[in-house]
Scaffold this motif. Structure first.
Motif, PDB file in Angstrom:
ATOM      1  N   HIS A  63       0.838  -1.216   0.000  1.00  0.00           N
ATOM      2  CA  HIS A  63       0.000   0.000   0.000  1.00  0.00           C
ATOM      3  C   HIS A  63       0.868   1.260   0.000  1.00  0.00           C
ATOM      4  O   HIS A  63       0.710   2.142   0.839  1.00  0.00           O
ATOM      5  N   ALA A  65       2.416   4.807  -1.397  1.00  0.00           N
ATOM      6  CA  ALA A  65       1.986   6.019  -2.093  1.00  0.00           C
ATOM      7  C   ALA A  65       2.695   6.097  -3.441  1.00  0.00           C
ATOM      8  O   ALA A  65       3.871   5.722  -3.564  1.00  0.00           O
ATOM      9  N   ASN A 117      -2.145   5.191  -4.852  1.00  0.00           N
ATOM     10  CA  ASN A 117      -1.640   4.240  -3.862  1.00  0.00           C
ATOM     11  C   ASN A 117      -1.703   2.852  -4.489  1.00  0.00           C
ATOM     12  O   ASN A 117      -2.666   2.529  -5.200  1.00  0.00           O
TER      13      ASN A 117
END
Length: 146
Positions: A63, A65, A117
């Motif tokens: 996960h 960015a 993301n």
């Protein structure tokens, strides 16, 4: 799909030292990426394909960015292979390039659209791989499963 290709490309560089994809064709349903694989000279083994898939999906699952920043062309040229960019990309002393970063895993010049993301990607599935002995190109076909 585009962000998944960045992670796939970064993983190929780490695993095989082959450099980024020399060509890509990205579609919603199925995509392909071609790598100059002359330094390896063969197709991926089933174990390598499994490892590649696992590593890419592990990175997606972190996960991370996905961000972009503009950097001076001269600075980017010190870090990245810019040989595939058109000459107009380096026009003028104030030329800037967009660098897309996938967390701390991957960075490369790119003008494409990306998720914000990696949690938005889904899971990558390698459909097939083949190696062309005449061109030295390894083609990886892949899909994203939600």
């Amino acid at each position: 799909m585009h962000t998944a290709e960045h992670i796939l490309g970064g993983t190929m560089v780490r695993m095989f030292g082959c450099g980024r994809a020399v060509t890509t064709h990205l579609e919603k349903k199925k995509s392909k990426a071609d790598f100059d694989f002359r330094n390896i000279g063969r197709n991926l083994t089933p174990e390598e394909t499994d490892d590649l898939t696992r590593i890419v999906n592990d990175q997606i699952g972190r996960h991370q960015a996905v961000t972009a920043r503009m950097v001076p062309y001269a600075a980017a040229a010190q870090e990245f292979d810019l040989s595939r960019l058109p000459e107009t990309a380096a026009a003028g002393p104030d030329a800037m390039l967009r660098i897309v970063c996938v967390g701390d895993y991957d960075r490369c010049p790119c003008i494409g659209e990306h998720v914000s993301n990696t949690s938005e990607i889904g899971r990558l599935r390698i459909v097939s791989t083949d190696y062309d002995e005449q061109t030295g190109i390894l083609r990886i076909r892949f899909k994203l499963d939600r």
